[in-house]
Design a protein around this motif. Structure first.
Motif, PDB file in Angstrom:
ATOM      1  N   LEU A  21      -7.471   8.371  -2.966  1.00 24.16           N
ATOM      2  CA  LEU A  21      -6.209   7.821  -2.096  1.00 24.16           C
ATOM      3  C   LEU A  21      -6.463   7.990  -0.489  1.00 24.16           C
ATOM      4  O   LEU A  21      -6.092   7.028   0.121  1.00 24.16           O
ATOM      5  N   GLN A  22      -6.995   8.999  -0.004  1.00 28.13           N
ATOM      6  CA  GLN A  22      -7.217   9.526   1.179  1.00 28.13           C
ATOM      7  C   GLN A  22      -8.353   8.437   1.720  1.00 28.13           C
ATOM      8  O   GLN A  22      -8.388   7.940   2.777  1.00 28.13           O
ATOM      9  N   ILE A  44       3.115   7.570   4.296  1.00 30.63           N
ATOM     10  CA  ILE A  44       1.806   8.250   3.999  1.00 30.63           C
ATOM     11  C   ILE A  44       1.416   9.410   4.865  1.00 30.63           C
ATOM     12  O   ILE A  44       0.945   9.319   5.753  1.00 30.63           O
ATOM     13  N   GLU A  77       0.732   9.574  -5.285  1.00 29.51           N
ATOM     14  CA  GLU A  77       1.230  10.839  -4.688  1.00 29.51           C
ATOM     15  C   GLU A  77       1.940  11.552  -5.963  1.00 29.51           C
ATOM     16  O   GLU A  77       2.089  12.792  -6.021  1.00 29.51           O
ATOM     17  N   PHE A  93       0.629  -1.259  -0.026  1.00 29.76           N
ATOM     18  CA  PHE A  93      -0.062  -0.072  -0.231  1.00 29.76           C
ATOM     19  C   PHE A  93       0.905   1.184   0.235  1.00 29.76           C
ATOM     20  O   PHE A  93       0.610   2.324  -0.660  1.00 29.76           O
ATOM     21  N   ILE A  94       1.900   1.277   0.654  1.00 30.07           N
ATOM     22  CA  ILE A  94       2.777   2.491   0.678  1.00 30.07           C
ATOM     23  C   ILE A  94       3.301   2.659  -0.809  1.00 30.07           C
ATOM     24  O   ILE A  94       3.492   3.698  -1.156  1.00 30.07           O
ATOM     25  N   GLN A 122      -8.902   5.134   0.515  1.00 31.77           N
ATOM     26  CA  GLN A 122      -8.189   3.994   0.625  1.00 31.77           C
ATOM     27  C   GLN A 122      -7.279   4.067   1.843  1.00 31.77           C
ATOM     28  O   GLN A 122      -6.890   3.004   2.429  1.00 31.77           O
ATOM     29  N   ALA A 123      -6.665   5.221   2.076  1.00 30.41           N
ATOM     30  CA  ALA A 123      -5.666   5.275   3.152  1.00 30.41           C
ATOM     31  C   ALA A 123      -6.591   4.955   4.593  1.00 30.41           C
ATOM     32  O   ALA A 123      -5.980   4.319   5.342  1.00 30.41           O
ATOM     33  N   SER A 158      -0.562  11.546   4.613  1.00 27.68           N
ATOM     34  CA  SER A 158      -2.214  12.045   4.651  1.00 27.68           C
ATOM     35  C   SER A 158      -2.928  11.480   5.634  1.00 27.68           C
ATOM     36  O   SER A 158      -3.789  11.867   6.105  1.00 27.68           O
ATOM     37  N   SER A 162       0.534   4.054  -2.625  1.00 24.77           N
ATOM     38  CA  SER A 162       0.500   5.395  -2.282  1.00 24.77           C
ATOM     39  C   SER A 162       1.477   6.417  -2.788  1.00 24.77           C
ATOM     40  O   SER A 162       1.279   7.299  -3.326  1.00 24.77           O
ATOM     41  N   ARG A 163       2.781   6.034  -2.573  1.00 25.93           N
ATOM     42  CA  ARG A 163       3.847   6.768  -3.427  1.00 25.93           C
ATOM     43  C   ARG A 163       3.563   7.047  -4.773  1.00 25.93           C
ATOM     44  O   ARG A 163       3.851   8.211  -5.298  1.00 25.93           O
ATOM     45  N   CYS A 197       4.764   4.361   9.100  1.00 24.97           N
ATOM     46  CA  CYS A 197       3.420   4.601   8.187  1.00 24.97           C
ATOM     47  C   CYS A 197       3.127   6.020   8.134  1.00 24.97           C
ATOM     48  O   CYS A 197       2.754   6.357   6.984  1.00 24.97           O
TER      49      CYS A 197
END
Length: 977
Positions: free
Chosen positions: A664-665, A762, A643, A635-636, A667-668, A764, A639-640, A758
């Motif tokens: 993304l937010q 991430i 972003e 996931f990281i 899912q985060a 956010s 996410s990267r 984490c």
């Protein structure tokens, strides 16, 4: 009353039989025009039906109408029903019931008598005498006026007999209505035995008209007699007037002869030369006009040629120039009467062709292979199209480009998925037909590569869109800049023209002959320099009036008209192409500014489109919970990547799109919830299986703690070789202090570091992670309290009892967590925005809860010894042997307590704990001595107690770390002294 002399309201034609078929009721007329007095005899006998055919003087004069009523008004107002006549006005108006009453005189009005006028009569009597004397001496001045007035009234009375129709200024007998009114044609109808009657009517009519003629002649003669002196004076001056006219005629004749000689000698030759020059100039104009017509005739073929090469701007300029020439110079040419409408239709066709061409260009530009460079496709073609669309005010081409962008974005994702699925051998496209289902069969590395490919294609796509929109934006700004410069030049030109017109007016002479200007008779080279300069200025001015066929030569007019729409300026486009900005753009500055803003918004829209399509692609993959099943590293990594794409699009388009960021937010948040639940569940399982015994510390956990001491909150990389050689340690060393901990706390520290890492990966989810970490720390605190202090471990794990060692170990684990809370707080504080610093208060609450828990554990240890002291000292008896069995048991339990906690707790905490235990011991001993009435009197009992206390003190101070402990045992006797 209808009469042949009266003016009838019904329109009359040439034949009276046509308009008088229906009798008109005379009572319906409000007020008919009074008729002339009829002198015809009585109505003759005849057929009654024939009387209604046409009006007749004889027939109509005796017909009764409402105007023949002859009843006087008083007779009509008398009421015969009354018993007596009304005596006065009041009884007549208000009835017999009206009673006369006496009017009481007013007290405010004086009684006027003759004496009041005496003074006035005395003053005016003298004037009256003088007036009477003058009246007798001077005869009345109005005698002659009375005579004239009487004569005038008589003449007016006579003239009133003449009908008004004869007095009208537009009286003419050739008018049928006037003729029928004066001479009723029905009177001369000789058919049906009416000859005698018609003859009599005709005679009476002739006498009537003769009578009118006599009246007019008498009045004319009377008027002439009144002005006889003027007539005689005119007759006498007639001879003098004739002499004057004769002399004037001779003088005029001589003058004309002289003028004719002067004209023949001095003017005829010059004027003939001027006429010849004017004729030649007109011939040149006709020739140039024919040349211009030939040029205009070639407009349509030329436009077709230009359109075949996509030269839309040139074709539009040619059409505009031709239309201007048709309106200004070729207006009224019969052969070109349909050319204007044909050009308008051709212009509409070009509009449609340009829109279709722009749509084709947009499709070709956006759908070319994305592996190519990001340069603009056919830049000159784009510039030409944009100029043509701006020229025709077709501003909806941006909407077309936006629609093409949406279609292209969909196709990019579809093509990338097709390429990736075709490269994957595990997917059978024959079994799985739908493309979305095929995409869901990809594993994470394959799907991640697909997403990375989509993002890279979207980045190239946005760069191309930006390059194209930059060209369009530059064209719009060039047109806007040209408009502003044109206005400035117009203002300067108007100022110069105003100054030169003043000097030109003094040098231009006019020839008042056949309405021609002198300048028309000369060629362009013969004009004065000032006139030539002014003419060129007027022709070059954008606001100059259309060329006149009589004012300037045709070549000048033709040149100006054909080039008036082609004054252009060169501007540079960022792509390197030079453009020619036309002056006849129909757009205002506000419209151009709005269009420039729309271009920028379209670039933002392109970024939003890419983000929206990416979100839909992401959600289609997340339908089966694929994204929620990702581990932390996956996931990281995802996410990267997202972003990075968001930042790239922001750099390209200049604005951050929120749709993909929101996805993304979202899912985060789901990832954080799953991340937290997994670790909370893991911690719960560890606590439920924890036996609260000291655990060995592996080397990797010591390295983890050491990295925290260096200020790096991160999980260290695994070192396989070094880890195998190092043996686990008994305690965990943190900044020089030893912590004896259980295995759950070691794993909890690693979990805490995972939360912190984490947050770094991430950013956010910082606030969500802070909340979840606070919840995890609170859960550990509450659950450990339930298991140790609440003795829950007896049932959960199966421990027989909760020992002091378990309590001390739990306290030390809590102290280790409290030690790291400030570090965790600083880590989150550095990553939180300032407006969310208030969330850091959770760590303060957690710290307080942990300290309270540690204090409860310490209190529990003291309470254990307190209950032991109460049990042992309650049986204490002051007797031999010394030391007593009670004190030996107390020292034995104190030694066990020390052995249990000394290796777990720091020396300072051990000393503080034993001081509290000693205080409890002294309290119970004091209570028991008081119960036994043993006092500090130096007696035998006092000696025995002193010996036991000395044994207890020596034994306690002999323990490790308690040598310097101040027990202050004298307090047990303080109250007995």
């Amino acid at each position: 009353m209808a009469s042949s002399h009266s003016s009838s309201p019904v329109p009359q034609g040439s034949s009276s039989d046509v308009f008088f078929k229906i009798e008109v009721d005379p009572s319906k007329h409000i007020r008919p025009v009074p008729s002339l007095p009829d002198v015809c005899p009585k109505e003759p006998t005849g057929d009654s039906h024939s009387l209604y055919v046409a009006p007749s003087l004889v027939t109509d004069q005796h017909r009764w109408t409402v105007y023949h009523s002859k009843v006087n008004l008083p007779a009509a107002l008398n009421d015969p029903r009354l018993a007596k006549r009304e005596s006065d006005f009041f009884t007549k108006t208000w009835g017999l019931d009206f009673v006369d009453t006496e009017v009481i005189p007013s007290f405010y009005l004086p009684q006027i008598s003759k004496e009041h006028f005496t003074v006035y009569q005395q003053e005016i009597s003298q004037r009256e005498k003088i007036h009477e004397r003058c009246k007798n001496i001077c005869p009345p001045k109005d005698t002659f006026e009375r005579t004239l007035l009487h004569t005038h009234d008589k003449s007016r009375t006579d003239l009133e007999q003449v009908p008004k129709i004869f007095m009208k200024p537009d009286f003419a007998l050739d008018d049928s209505l006037t003729f029928n009114s004066v001479l009723p044609w029905s009177h001369f109808n000789t058919a049906g035995g009416k000859g005698n009657r018609d003859a009599a009517s005709s005679k009476l009519l002739q006498e009537k008209l003769s009578h009118y003629l006599d009246i007019v002649e008498v009045n004319i003669a009377h008027q002439i007699s009144l002005r006889s002196e003027a007539f005689f004076h005119a007759m006498t001056s007639q001879h003098e007037l004739q002499d004057y006219l004769k002399k004037t005629s001779q003088a005029v004749k001589m003058l004309r002869d002289k003028i004719a000689q002067i004209d023949k000698v001095m003017c005829e030759g010059s004027l003939h030369i001027l006429r010849l020059a004017l004729t030649r100039n007109n011939c040149v104009k006709v020739y140039n006009k024919l040349k211009l017509m030939a040029t205009v005739h070639q407009t349509q073929p030329t436009v077709q040629v230009l359109l075949s090469t996509s030269e839309f701007v040139g074709a539009l300029d040619l059409i505009a120039t031709t239309q201007e020439v048709l309106q200004q110079e070729l207006q009224g040419i019969h052969s070109f009467r349909h050319l204007g409408s044909q050009l308008c239709e051709l212009e509409k066709l070009i509009d449609k062709m340009m829109i279709a061409e722009f749509s084709t260009y947009s499709h070709s530009d956006l759908n070319r292979p994305l592996e190519d460079d990001c340069q603009v496709l056919e830049e000159e073609r784009l510039i030409s199209l944009v100029f043509g669309l701006l020229k025709q005010r077709k501003l909806n081409f941006l909407e077309i480009y936006g629609e093409k962008m949406i279609i292209t974005a969909k196709n990019i994702i579809k093509q990338c998925v097709i390429n990736k699925v075709s490269q994957t051998e595990e997917i059978d496209t024959d079994v799985v037909v739908k493309l979305a289902d095929q995409m869901r069969m990809l594993n994470f590395p394959q799907w991640f590569d697909l997403l990375k490919d989509i993002f890279s294609k979207f980045t190239i796509f946005l760069q191309r869109v930006k390059a194209t929109l930059n060209i369009i934006h530059s064209v719009v700004l060039s047109v806007l800049d040209k408009n502003q410069r044109t206005r400035e030049l117009e203002e300067i030109s108007q100022q110069k023209n105003a100054a030169k017109d003043n000097s030109l007016d003094t040098e231009v002479a006019y020839l008042i002959h056949e309405g021609m200007f002198i300048s028309d008779a000369f060629g362009e080279g013969e004009l004065t320099p000032i006139a030539v300069d002014t003419t060129s200025q007027r022709n070059a001015s954008p606001n100059s009036e259309p060329c006149s066929s009589d004012s300037v030569s045709e070549p000048e007019c033709t040149t100006d008209s054909s080039s008036s729409k082609e004054h252009t300026s060169s501007s540079a486009i960022p792509g390197g192409a030079d453009i020619m900005v036309s002056e006849d753009m129909k757009l205002t500055d506000s419209e151009l500014g709005k269009l420039a803003n729309n271009i920028q918004e379209l670039l933002y829209s392109a970024s939003d489109i890419c983000h929206d399509r990416a979100v839909k692609f992401l959600m289609s993959r997340a339908k089966d919970g694929f994204l929620e099943k990702l581990n932390s590293m996956e996931f990281i990594t995802l996410s990267r990547l997202m972003e990075t794409f968001i930042l790239d699009t922001e750099q390209i388009c200049g604005r951050k799109s929120t749709s993909l960021l929101g996805a993304l937010q979202s899912q985060a948040i789901k990832f954080v919830n799953r991340f937290h639940e997994e670790r909370k569940t893991k911690l719960s399982l560890l606590l439920d299986n924890e036996r609260w015994k000291q655990a060995d510390v592996p080397a990797e956990f010591q390295d983890l703690v050491d990295s925290l001491s260096d200020g790096k909150i991160a999980l260290p990389e695994k070192k396989s070789g070094a880890t195998e050689e190092r043996k686990p340690a008994e305690v965990l060393i943190v900044e020089g202090q030893q912590y004896a901990v259980v295995g759950t706390v070691l794993l909890l520290i690693r979990i805490i570091l995972e939360y912190c890492q984490c947050v770094d990966n991430i950013p956010s989810v910082t606030t969500d992670m802070l909340t979840r970490l606070s919840d995890l720390l609170k859960y550990f605190n509450s659950r450990s309290c339930q298991l140790v202090l609440g003795a829950g471990a007896l049932q959960v794990v199966g421990l027989k009892t909760i020992t002091t060692k378990n309590l001390a170990l739990s306290s030390r684990c809590l102290q280790l967590i409290v030690h790291y809370i400030p570090v965790i707080r600083a880590h989150f504080e550095a990553r939180l925005p300032p407006k969310q610093y208030s969330m850091l208060r959770h760590f303060d609450h957690i710290t307080k809860d942990y300290h309270d828990h540690i204090a409860e554990i310490s209190a529990k240890l003291v309470a254990i010894m307190d209950s032991l002291f109460d049990k042992l000292l309650s049986k204490y008896e002051v007797k031999a042997p010394v030391p007593s069995a009670c004190f030996r048991n107390i020292c034995k339990q104190m030694t066990k307590m020390h052995e249990a906690i000394f290796d777990l707790l720091p020396e300072e905490q051990t000393q503080m704990l034993f001081l509290r235990i000693n205080a409890s011991y002294k309290l119970h001993l004091k209570k028991q001595l008081s119960h036994l009435n043993v006092i500090n009197d130096g007696g035998p009992q006092n000696g025995l107690v002193t010996a036991d206390v000395a044994f207890y003190t020596g034994n306690l101070q002999a323990l490790k770390g308690l040598k310097d402990l101040d027990l202050n045992m004298a307090e047990i006797w303080e109250q007995k002294r």
